[in-house]
Design an enzyme around this catalytic site. Structure first.
Site, PDB file in Angstrom:
ATOM      1  N   ASP A 179       3.696  18.409  13.438  1.00  0.00           N
ATOM      2  CA  ASP A 179       3.236  19.609  14.138  1.00  0.00           C
ATOM      3  C   ASP A 179       3.545  20.796  13.233  1.00  0.00           C
ATOM      4  O   ASP A 179       4.696  21.221  13.120  1.00  0.00           O
ATOM      5  CB  ASP A 179       3.964  19.709  15.483  1.00  0.00           C
ATOM      6  CG  ASP A 179       3.684  21.020  16.197  1.00  0.00           C
ATOM      7  OD1 ASP A 179       2.956  21.872  15.637  1.00  0.00           O
ATOM      8  OD2 ASP A 179       4.202  21.190  17.317  1.00  0.00           O
TER       9      ASP A 179
ATOM     10  N   LYS B 255      -1.735  31.575  15.218  1.00  0.00           N
ATOM     11  CA  LYS B 255      -0.359  31.872  14.816  1.00  0.00           C
ATOM     12  C   LYS B 255      -0.284  32.276  13.342  1.00  0.00           C
ATOM     13  O   LYS B 255       0.784  32.564  12.813  1.00  0.00           O
ATOM     14  CB  LYS B 255       0.538  30.656  15.054  1.00  0.00           C
ATOM     15  CG  LYS B 255       0.709  30.300  16.526  1.00  0.00           C
ATOM     16  CD  LYS B 255       1.724  29.185  16.675  1.00  0.00           C
ATOM     17  CE  LYS B 255       1.667  28.483  18.015  1.00  0.00           C
ATOM     18  NZ  LYS B 255       2.174  29.277  19.138  1.00  0.00           N
TER      19      LYS B 255
ATOM     20  N   CYS C 273       8.291  26.344  25.846  1.00  0.00           N
ATOM     21  CA  CYS C 273       7.600  25.050  25.942  1.00  0.00           C
ATOM     22  C   CYS C 273       8.409  23.950  25.258  1.00  0.00           C
ATOM     23  O   CYS C 273       7.857  23.078  24.582  1.00  0.00           O
ATOM     24  CB  CYS C 273       6.193  25.120  25.356  1.00  0.00           C
ATOM     25  SG  CYS C 273       5.119  26.242  26.240  1.00  0.00           S
TER      26      CYS C 273
ATOM     27  N   HIS D  14       7.918  20.839  20.809  1.00  0.00           N
ATOM     28  CA  HIS D  14       7.140  21.634  21.754  1.00  0.00           C
ATOM     29  C   HIS D  14       6.470  20.642  22.714  1.00  0.00           C
ATOM     30  O   HIS D  14       6.145  19.524  22.313  1.00  0.00           O
ATOM     31  CB  HIS D  14       6.091  22.409  20.956  1.00  0.00           C
ATOM     32  CG  HIS D  14       5.327  23.439  21.728  1.00  0.00           C
ATOM     33  ND1 HIS D  14       4.337  23.109  22.637  1.00  0.00           N
ATOM     34  CD2 HIS D  14       5.377  24.790  21.708  1.00  0.00           C
ATOM     35  CE1 HIS D  14       3.832  24.224  23.137  1.00  0.00           C
ATOM     36  NE2 HIS D  14       4.437  25.258  22.602  1.00  0.00           N
TER      37      HIS D  14
ATOM     38  N   GLN E  93       4.323  25.948  13.429  1.00  0.00           N
ATOM     39  CA  GLN E  93       5.252  26.963  12.899  1.00  0.00           C
ATOM     40  C   GLN E  93       5.490  26.755  11.407  1.00  0.00           C
ATOM     41  O   GLN E  93       6.360  27.410  10.814  1.00  0.00           O
ATOM     42  CB  GLN E  93       6.585  26.906  13.647  1.00  0.00           C
ATOM     43  CG  GLN E  93       6.485  27.076  15.151  1.00  0.00           C
ATOM     44  CD  GLN E  93       5.936  28.435  15.578  1.00  0.00           C
ATOM     45  OE1 GLN E  93       5.927  29.395  14.802  1.00  0.00           O
ATOM     46  NE2 GLN E  93       5.468  28.522  16.809  1.00  0.00           N
TER      47      GLN E  93
END
Lengths: 406, 123
Positions: free
Chosen positions: A199, A225, A365, A122, A202
């Site tokens: 990261d 999220k 993104c 991302h 997700q």
């Protein structure tokens, strides 16, 4: 709340909305998830009963707010399996957390040092590293994406060297859904003395985490999220790593003692939390992680895997549909990116919206990944605890009608 | 309605899509929202836009907007694009486009202005 899917939908007030005459089918949770009543009430209750500034106000409300804020840190620590509360730093979100680390680590870079990212990042996990490298004369390398959407781990091995200072990679790709081999990435990076930032934007909402065992130096994610409010995120940092870093930003709260020309930094975690923190966000995030923990992350992951499998199975049978990312739901997060011949993703999303179906469209993104795939963008359906098999069927039926819809 | 008959028709059968053999003004740009890229090429003479074409990787709204825009400006003075607005394009598209897609409507206009202003294409 009793279970995932139909069992918890009543907790999410927004899911009863009607959009363009159809019941809302919300398949955009990878962009931002919806919020259960428990989270909304926690935030409202905080503002209605306990709001004050934290750590400074010696009155009842100040005490309550501080307890709620620090209690949220303990809840998050437990949820992600961190070793200690000092390792949980609240930020505004994943993006801010990565920028924080990029600034702290960035100022220690020397010309010729190397940062490794991947082609599937991302922009949030790419641009801060571009900026850090540009500022310090360091070199940025990107691990290629190969096959159905996997990291080229051989290339990764070739990139790793004593010059590698940090490796930044997604736990789960927000486009391909690929669950990356993060334990291997951590192990191999540490072997050459490099730091690792994962990261988890997700990852944290969908997978059971044991960050102490994983051993990444930094694991970052966003509250919004994972059923929590916007404006709150988490930087989990290994204590040994955090203690070597100078704070990124200055202000109140991050200091112990201040003179006119210098200051002594506060202890962890507050050293990295200047200014009044997102207190209500932390309160809401606590309610969110407690909600997820009650459902059980293993059950959440199994439910979302089932939805992903149904979605892949339905889409693959539709002529003119191209699917991006791994086809095996066992190694994939709760996201399916796809394209329909002759229909631009934004037009596809707009037509689906006319039937009450919310999906994301565009480059997500992740423009370097789009360039790698040779496309401008995709449609993307993504799932959360409240989605059902019936909603996947609704999506599949609507996608069948997309070709020739314009 | 977002996808008016005009948008559908100009998306399916654009009249000004393609390229010009020897353009004396050209520019392309991207829509940061979606990554769409559109290029517009023009030939100019005697203070007028003599001919123009658009091409790129764009959604239906952007393609149709480019098409009705070029239809409007061909044969007109060079300063006409600077006086056109999003409202003019929406009227010609006969469409009701929300805020999140407005850039799809206006991108061709800003690209055309860029071409006529002699802007360099960023790489």
């Amino acid at each position: 709340m009793s279970s995932v899917g139909d069992g918890c939908r009543a907790d999410f007030p927004i899911l009863s909305r009607v959009v363009h005459g159809s019941p809302l089918t919300y398949l955009d949770s990878a962009a931002s998830s919806q919020k259960p009543r428990q989270v909304i009430e926690a935030v409202t209750g905080y503002y209605e009963r306990s709001h004050a500034n934290v750590h400074r106000s010696i009155h009842t409300l100040g005490e309550e707010a501080t307890e709620l804020y620090e209690g949220a840190r303990d809840a998050v620590r437990a949820f992600v399996g961190a070793s200690s509360r000092e390792e949980i730093i609240f930020t505004r979100g994943t993006t801010e957390a990565i920028n924080l680390v990029a600034q702290c680590v960035g100022r220690t870079l020397r010309p010729g040092d190397e940062i490794i990212v991947t082609e599937m990042e991302h922009h949030s996990n790419l641009i801060p590293w571009q900026m850090a490298c540009r500022d310090r004369g360091a070199v940025l390398k990107a691990v290629p994406v190969i096959g159905e959407g996997f990291l080229d781990m051989e290339a990764f091995g070739r990139f790793l060297s004593p010059r590698t200072r940090l490796v930044a990679a997604a736990h789960v790709s927000n486009v391909l859904g690929t669950i990356n081999p993060v334990a291997e990435i951590v192990e191999r990076s540490h072997r050459v003395g490099a730091l690792v930032l994962l990261d988890g934007a997700q990852g944290a909402p969908h997978l059971s985490l044991d960050l102490a065992a994983l051993g990444a130096d930094f694991y970052v994610f966003s509250g919004h999220k994972m059923l929590g409010p916007t404006g709150i995120g988490v930087l989990h940092g290994r204590r040994e790593t955090l203690e070597t870093l100078e704070p990124a930003w200055g202000g109140g709260e991050m200091i112990k003692e201040v003179w006119i020309d210098h200051a002594q930094w506060n202890d962890l975690p507050w050293r990295f939390e200047p200014g009044t923190p997102p207190i209500a966000g932390a309160v809401g995030l606590r309610a969110a992680v407690e909600y997820l923990a009650k459902l059980g992350m293993e059950r959440v992951a199994a439910h979302e895997r089932d939805l992903t499998a149904r979605c892949l199975d339905g889409l693959v049978r539709i002529p003119g549909v191209t699917i991006y990312g791994p086809r095996n739901p066992e190694i994939k997060g709760a996201v399916v990116a796809f394209a329909v011949d002759g229909i631009h993703p934004h037009d596809g999303a707009a037509i689906l919206d006319e039937r009450g179906i919310a999906v994301r469209a565009g480059h997500h993104c992740a423009q370097p990944l789009m360039k790698r795939l040779g496309i401008v963008g995709t449609l993307r359906a993504s799932f959360s605890v409240y989605n059902t098999a019936a909603e996947i069927e609704r999506l599949i039926e609507a996608v069948k009608g997309l070709r020739g819809a314009l | 309605m977002v996808y008016s008959d005009r948008i559908r028709e100009r998306f399916r059968r654009p009249r000004y899509q393609g390229s010009l053999p020897a353009p004396d003004a050209a520019f392309e740009d991207v829509n940061p929202l979606c990554g769409d890229r559109i290029r517009i090429e023009c030939r100019t003479a005697d203070g007028r836009i003599v001919d123009a074409r658009h091409r790129g990787d764009c959604c239906a709204i952007c393609t149709a907007s480019a098409d009705v825009l070029l239809e409007r400006v061909i044969g007109e003075p060079l300063d006409l694009p600077s006086r056109l607005t999003a409202a003019d394009l929406l009227e010609r598209l006969n469409a009701d486009v929300g805020a999140s897609r407005m850039k799809c409507v206006t991108l061709p206009l800003s690209v055309l202005r860029g071409a006529l202003d002699g802007k360099e294409v960023a790489r």
